[in-house]
Design a protein around this motif. Structure first.
Motif, PDB file in Angstrom:
ATOM      1  N   GLN A  76       0.866  -1.189   0.000  1.00 13.16           N
ATOM      2  CA  GLN A  76       0.000   0.000   0.000  1.00 13.16           C
ATOM      3  C   GLN A  76       0.898   1.232   0.000  1.00 13.16           C
ATOM      4  O   GLN A  76       1.723   1.427   0.896  1.00 13.16           O
ATOM      5  N   LEU A  77       0.729   2.076  -1.031  1.00 14.38           N
ATOM      6  CA  LEU A  77       1.503   3.304  -1.165  1.00 14.38           C
ATOM      7  C   LEU A  77       0.615   4.497  -0.850  1.00 14.38           C
ATOM      8  O   LEU A  77      -0.528   4.564  -1.318  1.00 14.38           O
ATOM      9  N   PHE A  78       1.139   5.427  -0.071  1.00 18.77           N
ATOM     10  CA  PHE A  78       0.410   6.638   0.266  1.00 18.77           C
ATOM     11  C   PHE A  78       1.231   7.858  -0.131  1.00 18.77           C
ATOM     12  O   PHE A  78       2.453   7.877   0.043  1.00 18.77           O
ATOM     13  N   SER A  79       0.540   8.857  -0.620  1.00 19.47           N
ATOM     14  CA  SER A  79       1.136  10.158  -0.889  1.00 19.47           C
ATOM     15  C   SER A  79       0.344  11.189  -0.096  1.00 19.47           C
ATOM     16  O   SER A  79      -0.889  11.247  -0.203  1.00 19.47           O
ATOM     17  N   ALA A 130      -3.360  10.436  -1.506  1.00 15.99           N
ATOM     18  CA  ALA A 130      -3.589   9.371  -2.482  1.00 15.99           C
ATOM     19  C   ALA A 130      -3.210   8.035  -1.869  1.00 15.99           C
ATOM     20  O   ALA A 130      -2.272   7.943  -1.069  1.00 15.99           O
ATOM     21  N   SER A 131      -3.946   7.008  -2.242  1.00 20.83           N
ATOM     22  CA  SER A 131      -3.690   5.652  -1.759  1.00 20.83           C
ATOM     23  C   SER A 131      -3.702   4.707  -2.948  1.00 20.83           C
ATOM     24  O   SER A 131      -4.662   4.691  -3.728  1.00 20.83           O
ATOM     25  N   ALA A 132      -2.631   3.931  -3.094  1.00 17.63           N
ATOM     26  CA  ALA A 132      -2.540   2.972  -4.201  1.00 17.63           C
ATOM     27  C   ALA A 132      -2.111   1.623  -3.652  1.00 17.63           C
ATOM     28  O   ALA A 132      -1.124   1.537  -2.917  1.00 17.63           O
ATOM     29  N   ARG A 133      -2.862   0.571  -3.994  1.00 17.65           N
ATOM     30  CA  ARG A 133      -2.520  -0.771  -3.518  1.00 17.65           C
ATOM     31  C   ARG A 133      -2.041  -1.626  -4.694  1.00 17.65           C
ATOM     32  O   ARG A 133      -2.712  -1.705  -5.728  1.00 17.65           O
ATOM     33  N   ILE A 134      -0.905  -2.260  -4.512  1.00 15.63           N
ATOM     34  CA  ILE A 134      -0.350  -3.156  -5.518  1.00 15.63           C
ATOM     35  C   ILE A 134      -0.486  -4.583  -5.000  1.00 15.63           C
ATOM     36  O   ILE A 134       0.136  -4.956  -3.995  1.00 15.63           O
ATOM     37  N   ASP A 135      -1.309  -5.380  -5.663  1.00 17.25           N
ATOM     38  CA  ASP A 135      -1.579  -6.744  -5.225  1.00 17.25           C
ATOM     39  C   ASP A 135      -0.659  -7.743  -5.930  1.00 17.25           C
ATOM     40  O   ASP A 135      -0.081  -7.435  -6.985  1.00 17.25           O
ATOM     41  N   PRO A 136      -0.537  -8.954  -5.387  1.00 18.35           N
ATOM     42  CA  PRO A 136       0.301  -9.964  -6.041  1.00 18.35           C
ATOM     43  C   PRO A 136      -0.165 -10.320  -7.445  1.00 18.35           C
ATOM     44  O   PRO A 136       0.636 -10.651  -8.312  1.00 18.35           O
TER      45      PRO A 136
END
Length: 349
Positions: A76-79, A130-136
């Motif tokens: 989970q990436l947050f800006s 901003a919130s970005a989730r990178i899944d497998p």
């Protein structure tokens, strides 16, 4: 999942640091190279936007469990920034739109297309989250805007690698259980305690909160202990059960009002009370629960913007964390904020 990456972004040299942090987070999560490349792309775009449009900010990377039904770990990436904000979020998410001279305007649009889930909140004059989730595994377009019932953010004291806070949510039949654990102190030993609490929750989420806490007390005895909050929604009965031991905090929003829910003194794994009070309240369609560790200032102001409250819980948690602190009032401990929403938020990124 105690590893946390936090990178202040105030000049162009930090964009590379953000990209490296995203790569390290993906390695820790065990993501394949194609997923890692996407995380690096999204992190780079968000960090670059901080410099171009906000005059700087910070990036945070957390490891989170995959959404219900998935296996493995997501990144989970947050800006977060306190810049001028975005006047038209919908326009900003369209490819070709930019307010920066010479920009191709593909940044936020590429994040929306690439991430497993991407959500954005911005208020003119107040900044952007901003919130970005990178899944497998990659998901479809619907997954990118689908909301989960719970979300959160964790940062470490002094930007340390190991965080003593952890949160998690588990669905078991009609029960939806949210846990937040704050390991005593901070650093690796505190992280060991909070991670043990999350692991035990996955085995006990079918039980009521007081029983979960009692079993957690046994599981955490080999550790230094933790403050633990457990909130459980019975979706059939439309009821929230809340119990906590330690100095975490919680506030429940119903309608237009906020109510504090107070945990019981003690330390799970060390000093457990003979009786754990359980608060039971109706869980309405507009209910929203915020739980947080004591790293958040005690007098934080709950958000009132209905646009924010309708968004994904991860963005709500990140906005609360951002607005509760400042360079003049930095966090004084590891800090976690987790949010549980009663209804699927509006389908807006």
């Amino acid at each position: 999942m105690s590893r946390v990456w936090e990178i202040p972004v105030h000049d162009s040299t930090r964009v590379r640091d953000v990209r490296i942090a995203a790569r390290e987070a993906c390695d820790e999560a065990g993501l394949a190279p194609p997923r890692t490349a996407i995380a690096e792309l999204v992190a780079t775009e968000l960090a670059t936007n901080l410099l171009k449009h906000a005059g700087g900010g910070r990036m945070v990377a957390n490891l989170v469990a995959c959404p219900a039904g998935g296996a493995g770990t997501s990144v989970q990436l947050f800006s977060l920034d306190n810049g001028p904000g975005i006047a038209d979020v919908d326009a900003a998410l369209r490819d070709g739109h930019s307010t920066a001279p010479g920009s191709l305007g593909a940044g936020l649009g590429s994040c929306l297309r690439s991430a497993g889930a991407f959500h954005l909140y911005s208020l003119p004059g107040r900044g952007t989250v901003a919130s970005a989730r990178i899944d497998p595994e990659p998901g479809g377009r619907g997954a990118r805007t689908a909301q989960l019932p719970a979300g959160g953010i964790t940062v470490s004291l002094g930007q340390a690698e190991q965080c003593g806070d952890a949160w998690a949510w588990v669905r078991s039949g009609r029960l939806l259980t949210l846990l937040l654990a704050d390991g005593l102190g901070h650093g690796p030993k505190a992280a060991h305690a909070s991670t043990a609490a999350v692991t035990e929750l996955r085995r006990t989420a079918h039980l009521p909160p007081a029983e979960i806490l009692r079993l957690l007390h046994t599981a955490l005895r080999p550790t230094r202990g933790a403050a633990v909050t457990v909130a459980q929604v019975d979706t059939e009965r439309a009821e929230l059960s809340f119990a906590g031991v330690g100095n975490a905090g919680a506030r429940l929003r119903t309608g237009d009002s906020w109510t504090s829910l107070v945990p019981h003194p003690g330390i799970v794994g060390a000093y457990f009370p003979a009786h754990v009070p359980v608060h039971r309240v109706p869980w309405h369609r507009d209910s929203l629960l915020v739980v947080h560790s004591d790293g958040l200032p005690s007098r934080w102001i709950p958000p009132e913007d209905p646009r924010l409250l309708a968004l994904d819980p991860s963005v709500v948690a990140a906005a609360i964390l951002r607005d509760a602190g400042s360079p003049a009032r930095p966090v004084r401990d590891d800090t976690s904020v987790a949010v549980l929403a009663a209804r699927p938020p509006d389908q807006h990124p």
